[in-house]
Scaffold this motif. Sequence first.
Motif, PDB file in Angstrom:
ATOM      1  N   HIS A 275      64.285  67.960  39.761  1.00  0.00           N
ATOM      2  CA  HIS A 275      63.421  67.653  38.617  1.00  0.00           C
ATOM      3  C   HIS A 275      63.503  66.156  38.371  1.00  0.00           C
ATOM      4  CE1 HIS A 275      66.836  66.898  35.950  1.00  0.00           C
ATOM      5  NE2 HIS A 275      67.411  67.949  36.502  1.00  0.00           N
ATOM      6  N   ASP A 276      62.607  65.655  37.527  1.00  0.00           N
ATOM      7  CA  ASP A 276      62.646  64.228  37.215  1.00  0.00           C
ATOM      8  C   ASP A 276      62.848  63.980  35.722  1.00  0.00           C
ATOM      9  OD1 ASP A 276      60.215  65.058  36.223  1.00  0.00           O
ATOM     10  OD2 ASP A 276      59.045  63.425  37.123  1.00  0.00           O
ATOM     11  N   LEU A 277      63.405  64.974  35.006  1.00  0.00           N
ATOM     12  CA  LEU A 277      63.602  64.802  33.569  1.00  0.00           C
ATOM     13  C   LEU A 277      64.765  63.856  33.292  1.00  0.00           C
ATOM     14  CD1 LEU A 277      63.083  68.399  32.136  1.00  0.00           C
ATOM     15  CD2 LEU A 277      61.405  66.611  32.600  1.00  0.00           C
ATOM     16  N   PRO A 278      64.629  62.987  32.286  1.00  0.00           N
ATOM     17  CA  PRO A 278      65.679  62.010  31.998  1.00  0.00           C
ATOM     18  C   PRO A 278      66.811  62.619  31.184  1.00  0.00           C
ATOM     19  CG  PRO A 278      63.930  61.772  30.415  1.00  0.00           C
ATOM     20  CD  PRO A 278      63.481  62.842  31.374  1.00  0.00           C
ATOM     21  N   GLU A 279      67.959  61.986  31.240  1.00  0.00           N
ATOM     22  CA  GLU A 279      69.055  62.369  30.358  1.00  0.00           C
ATOM     23  C   GLU A 279      68.735  61.910  28.939  1.00  0.00           C
ATOM     24  OE1 GLU A 279      73.854  61.480  29.814  1.00  0.00           O
ATOM     25  OE2 GLU A 279      72.887  61.187  31.763  1.00  0.00           O
ATOM     26  N   ASN A 280      68.944  62.813  27.957  1.00  0.00           N
ATOM     27  CA  ASN A 280      68.684  62.519  26.550  1.00  0.00           C
ATOM     28  C   ASN A 280      67.251  62.050  26.305  1.00  0.00           C
ATOM     29  OD1 ASN A 280      71.283  63.197  25.580  1.00  0.00           O
ATOM     30  ND2 ASN A 280      72.065  61.212  26.253  1.00  0.00           N
ATOM     31  N   GLY A 281      66.305  62.777  26.878  1.00  0.00           N
ATOM     32  CA  GLY A 281      64.898  62.542  26.579  1.00  0.00           C
ATOM     33  C   GLY A 281      64.428  63.526  25.521  1.00  0.00           C
ATOM     34  N   HIS A 282      63.161  63.378  25.097  1.00  0.00           N
ATOM     35  CA  HIS A 282      62.658  64.226  24.025  1.00  0.00           C
ATOM     36  C   HIS A 282      61.170  64.476  24.201  1.00  0.00           C
ATOM     37  CE1 HIS A 282      61.121  65.028  19.852  1.00  0.00           C
ATOM     38  NE2 HIS A 282      62.127  65.870  19.906  1.00  0.00           N
ATOM     39  N   LEU A 283      60.744  65.687  23.809  1.00  0.00           N
ATOM     40  CA  LEU A 283      59.332  66.047  23.768  1.00  0.00           C
ATOM     41  C   LEU A 283      59.067  66.865  22.511  1.00  0.00           C
ATOM     42  CD1 LEU A 283      58.801  67.294  27.452  1.00  0.00           C
ATOM     43  CD2 LEU A 283      57.878  65.184  26.472  1.00  0.00           C
ATOM     44  N   ILE A 284      57.838  66.809  22.029  1.00  0.00           N
ATOM     45  CA  ILE A 284      57.425  67.717  20.969  1.00  0.00           C
ATOM     46  C   ILE A 284      56.268  68.534  21.518  1.00  0.00           C
ATOM     47  CG2 ILE A 284      55.827  66.064  19.882  1.00  0.00           C
ATOM     48  CD1 ILE A 284      56.761  67.322  17.161  1.00  0.00           C
ATOM     49  N   ARG A 289      50.418  70.366  15.133  1.00  0.00           N
ATOM     50  CA  ARG A 289      50.607  71.731  14.638  1.00  0.00           C
ATOM     51  C   ARG A 289      51.988  71.873  14.013  1.00  0.00           C
ATOM     52  NH1 ARG A 289      49.954  75.635  19.387  1.00  0.00           N
ATOM     53  NH2 ARG A 289      52.191  75.269  19.684  1.00  0.00           N
ATOM     54  N   GLY A 290      52.037  72.497  12.843  1.00  0.00           N
ATOM     55  CA  GLY A 290      53.329  72.694  12.194  1.00  0.00           C
ATOM     56  C   GLY A 290      54.217  73.660  12.941  1.00  0.00           C
ATOM     57  N   ALA A 291      53.623  74.669  13.557  1.00  0.00           N
ATOM     58  CA  ALA A 291      54.386  75.667  14.308  1.00  0.00           C
ATOM     59  C   ALA A 291      54.535  75.192  15.741  1.00  0.00           C
ATOM     60  CB  ALA A 291      53.675  77.014  14.262  1.00  0.00           C
ATOM     61  N   THR A 292      55.530  74.343  15.959  1.00  0.00           N
ATOM     62  CA  THR A 292      55.750  73.784  17.290  1.00  0.00           C
ATOM     63  C   THR A 292      57.227  73.517  17.492  1.00  0.00           C
ATOM     64  OG1 THR A 292      54.899  72.149  18.865  1.00  0.00           O
ATOM     65  CG2 THR A 292      55.479  71.345  16.679  1.00  0.00           C
ATOM     66  N   GLY A 293      57.608  73.323  18.743  1.00  0.00           N
ATOM     67  CA  GLY A 293      59.012  73.111  19.059  1.00  0.00           C
ATOM     68  C   GLY A 293      59.343  71.661  19.338  1.00  0.00           C
ATOM     69  N   SER A 294      60.614  71.337  19.132  1.00  0.00           N
ATOM     70  CA  SER A 294      61.174  70.039  19.491  1.00  0.00           C
ATOM     71  C   SER A 294      62.094  70.277  20.682  1.00  0.00           C
ATOM     72  CB  SER A 294      61.955  69.455  18.316  1.00  0.00           C
ATOM     73  OG  SER A 294      62.636  68.272  18.677  1.00  0.00           O
ATOM     74  N   TYR A 295      61.947  69.469  21.719  1.00  0.00           N
ATOM     75  CA  TYR A 295      62.644  69.734  22.973  1.00  0.00           C
ATOM     76  C   TYR A 295      63.498  68.545  23.389  1.00  0.00           C
ATOM     77  CZ  TYR A 295      59.264  73.449  22.844  1.00  0.00           C
ATOM     78  OH  TYR A 295      58.521  74.531  22.437  1.00  0.00           O
ATOM     79  N   TYR A 296      64.814  68.769  23.396  1.00  0.00           N
ATOM     80  CA  TYR A 296      65.749  67.734  23.805  1.00  0.00           C
ATOM     81  C   TYR A 296      66.053  67.940  25.284  1.00  0.00           C
ATOM     82  CZ  TYR A 296      68.809  63.997  22.149  1.00  0.00           C
ATOM     83  OH  TYR A 296      69.366  62.768  21.882  1.00  0.00           O
ATOM     84  N   LEU A 297      65.836  66.907  26.063  1.00  0.00           N
ATOM     85  CA  LEU A 297      65.977  67.003  27.510  1.00  0.00           C
ATOM     86  C   LEU A 297      67.362  66.539  27.965  1.00  0.00           C
ATOM     87  CD1 LEU A 297      62.528  65.387  28.470  1.00  0.00           C
ATOM     88  CD2 LEU A 297      63.020  67.779  27.891  1.00  0.00           C
ATOM     89  N   GLU A 306      67.053  71.794  25.600  1.00  0.00           N
ATOM     90  CA  GLU A 306      67.464  72.392  24.330  1.00  0.00           C
ATOM     91  C   GLU A 306      66.221  72.475  23.439  1.00  0.00           C
ATOM     92  OE1 GLU A 306      70.927  71.532  20.984  1.00  0.00           O
ATOM     93  OE2 GLU A 306      69.937  69.843  21.954  1.00  0.00           O
ATOM     94  N   ALA A 307      65.731  73.679  23.208  1.00  0.00           N
ATOM     95  CA  ALA A 307      64.550  73.892  22.384  1.00  0.00           C
ATOM     96  C   ALA A 307      64.978  74.157  20.941  1.00  0.00           C
ATOM     97  CB  ALA A 307      63.749  75.077  22.908  1.00  0.00           C
ATOM     98  N   PHE A 308      64.246  73.566  19.998  1.00  0.00           N
ATOM     99  CA  PHE A 308      64.579  73.684  18.584  1.00  0.00           C
ATOM    100  C   PHE A 308      63.327  74.161  17.849  1.00  0.00           C
ATOM    101  CE2 PHE A 308      65.447  72.129  14.293  1.00  0.00           C
ATOM    102  CZ  PHE A 308      66.811  72.331  14.147  1.00  0.00           C
ATOM    103  N   LEU A 309      63.424  75.299  17.170  1.00  0.00           N
ATOM    104  CA  LEU A 309      62.329  75.874  16.410  1.00  0.00           C
ATOM    105  C   LEU A 309      62.751  76.017  14.959  1.00  0.00           C
ATOM    106  CD1 LEU A 309      61.472  78.756  18.907  1.00  0.00           C
ATOM    107  CD2 LEU A 309      60.297  76.555  18.731  1.00  0.00           C
ATOM    108  N   GLY A 310      61.886  75.633  14.030  1.00  0.00           N
ATOM    109  CA  GLY A 310      62.280  75.673  12.628  1.00  0.00           C
ATOM    110  C   GLY A 310      61.252  76.297  11.724  1.00  0.00           C
ATOM    111  N   GLY A 311      61.702  76.607  10.495  1.00  0.00           N
ATOM    112  CA  GLY A 311      60.818  77.027   9.431  1.00  0.00           C
ATOM    113  C   GLY A 311      60.055  78.311   9.712  1.00  0.00           C
ATOM    114  N   ALA A 312      58.795  78.333   9.250  1.00  0.00           N
ATOM    115  CA  ALA A 312      57.971  79.537   9.352  1.00  0.00           C
ATOM    116  C   ALA A 312      57.765  79.965  10.790  1.00  0.00           C
ATOM    117  CB  ALA A 312      56.630  79.291   8.670  1.00  0.00           C
ATOM    118  N   ALA A 313      57.655  79.009  11.701  1.00  0.00           N
ATOM    119  CA  ALA A 313      57.449  79.355  13.110  1.00  0.00           C
ATOM    120  C   ALA A 313      58.640  80.125  13.661  1.00  0.00           C
ATOM    121  CB  ALA A 313      57.212  78.087  13.927  1.00  0.00           C
ATOM    122  N   ALA A 314      59.849  79.634  13.379  1.00  0.00           N
ATOM    123  CA  ALA A 314      61.055  80.314  13.859  1.00  0.00           C
ATOM    124  C   ALA A 314      61.174  81.696  13.238  1.00  0.00           C
ATOM    125  CB  ALA A 314      62.289  79.474  13.534  1.00  0.00           C
ATOM    126  N   ARG A 315      60.846  81.803  11.951  1.00  0.00           N
ATOM    127  CA  ARG A 315      60.962  83.097  11.278  1.00  0.00           C
ATOM    128  C   ARG A 315      59.969  84.114  11.854  1.00  0.00           C
ATOM    129  NH1 ARG A 315      64.087  83.784   7.062  1.00  0.00           N
ATOM    130  NH2 ARG A 315      64.187  81.523   6.691  1.00  0.00           N
TER     131      ARG A 315
END
Length: 424
Positions: A275-284, A289-297, A306-315
């Motif tokens: 893969h070509d993903l960097p160390e400690n990179g980030h994507l949204i 859209r409010g219902a979306t994930g934050s992705y730590y690479l 590491e995927a992070f889901l919060g609030g109403a979307a996670a629930r």
Amino acid sequence: MDHDASLVHVGAMRGIDVAIVGAGAAGVGAARRLASHGRSVLLIDALPRIGGRAHTIHAGSMALDMGCGWLHSAERNPWVSIAEVEGRTIDRSRSAWGDQWRNLGFDAADQHAAWEAFDAWNEAIRAGVPSDRASDAIDPANPWIGYVEALSSYINGAQLAELSVADYLAYDDAASDRNWRLPAGYGALVEIAAAGVPRVLGTRVASVSHHDRGVRLATDKGDIDAAAAIVTVSTEMLAAGTIGLPAAFETPCHAASKLPLGLADKLFFRLPETHDLPENGHLIGSPRRGATGSYYLRPFGYPVIEAFLGGAAARALETEGDGAAEAFVREELSGLLGADFVRRLDYVAGSAWAKCESIRGSYSHALPGFADARAALAAPVDDRILLAGEACSARDFTTAHGAYETGVAAADRLIASPPWQGED
């Protein structure tokens, strides 16, 4: 299951100074302070492990935090010094939250506009809005309202309409840009910090009441008597009356109902060998859209996202059932990294904190109009039964260090006015 030699049977404990309900950061903080003053303590938790909302799992050589993972306000965070004493490595590098790797799905101009919208919302709530409702500080027609809602879901575990402005502003992050991490795991540190403290795990407390010259805790494994008790369970548990408390606790338990737990869930996906993903990179996932994930690479260089889901979307995803969150993340990542690449990701593990029956969420926020609920929750009402936990913190709520400090404060109150005085 915790295999620590400090595990004891309920019936084996006699003459306890303080029984502590909840073995998370607050309970561990209280136990450590009391033990350092020579008092006998017992940690009790419904979970089969130490840590509460701090929970590290291991996947091969990787330590993955399913709950809290950042040493926020690190320059004054007590867990930093605990980690140093324990010889734990601390990653002091800058986080990648504000970055967007290769601008995927979020070009530089849009990033600038989105952050401007968030900054404008922050300025508006500080300038004063007609109500205490955070959603009133942004025009619902703002093209970046979804982005601001997404950030609220990550920061607060809740949407803007559920959030008290005054409470949000009370959180003390001023002048603190030090957010560090623990490669060996935050949850693992909390567990190590409790080493040697007697505990009964997998044990539910039904009530805490006054008894003779102390207190009695009725549990599903039998009764426990102590001189005093510190109760550190979540606001959801207090508000639901899951643990019976004396009548004097009606006010703080009502306050707990105005401090519900937001939700933040994590999922981890192992990367393919190439893969070509960097160390400690980030994507949204989808910045509009409010219902979306934050992705730590590749945190710590680990071969994971590491995927992070919060609030109403996670629930909503927890409500949908097993596999829903994984499918959601795969769909978002496919739009960013390509479906062929995402098919090569292996799902490792994920959290579902709202479904954890002894916690029921992630971290607290005050409902609009109820910023004073934290003070009501934390106000002493009993000399022998005390409350502690992140929701009791006036400025560091939502954090493991805020929880720890409230546990220490409760212990200090008992040390200053010992209920066991004359009973030694």
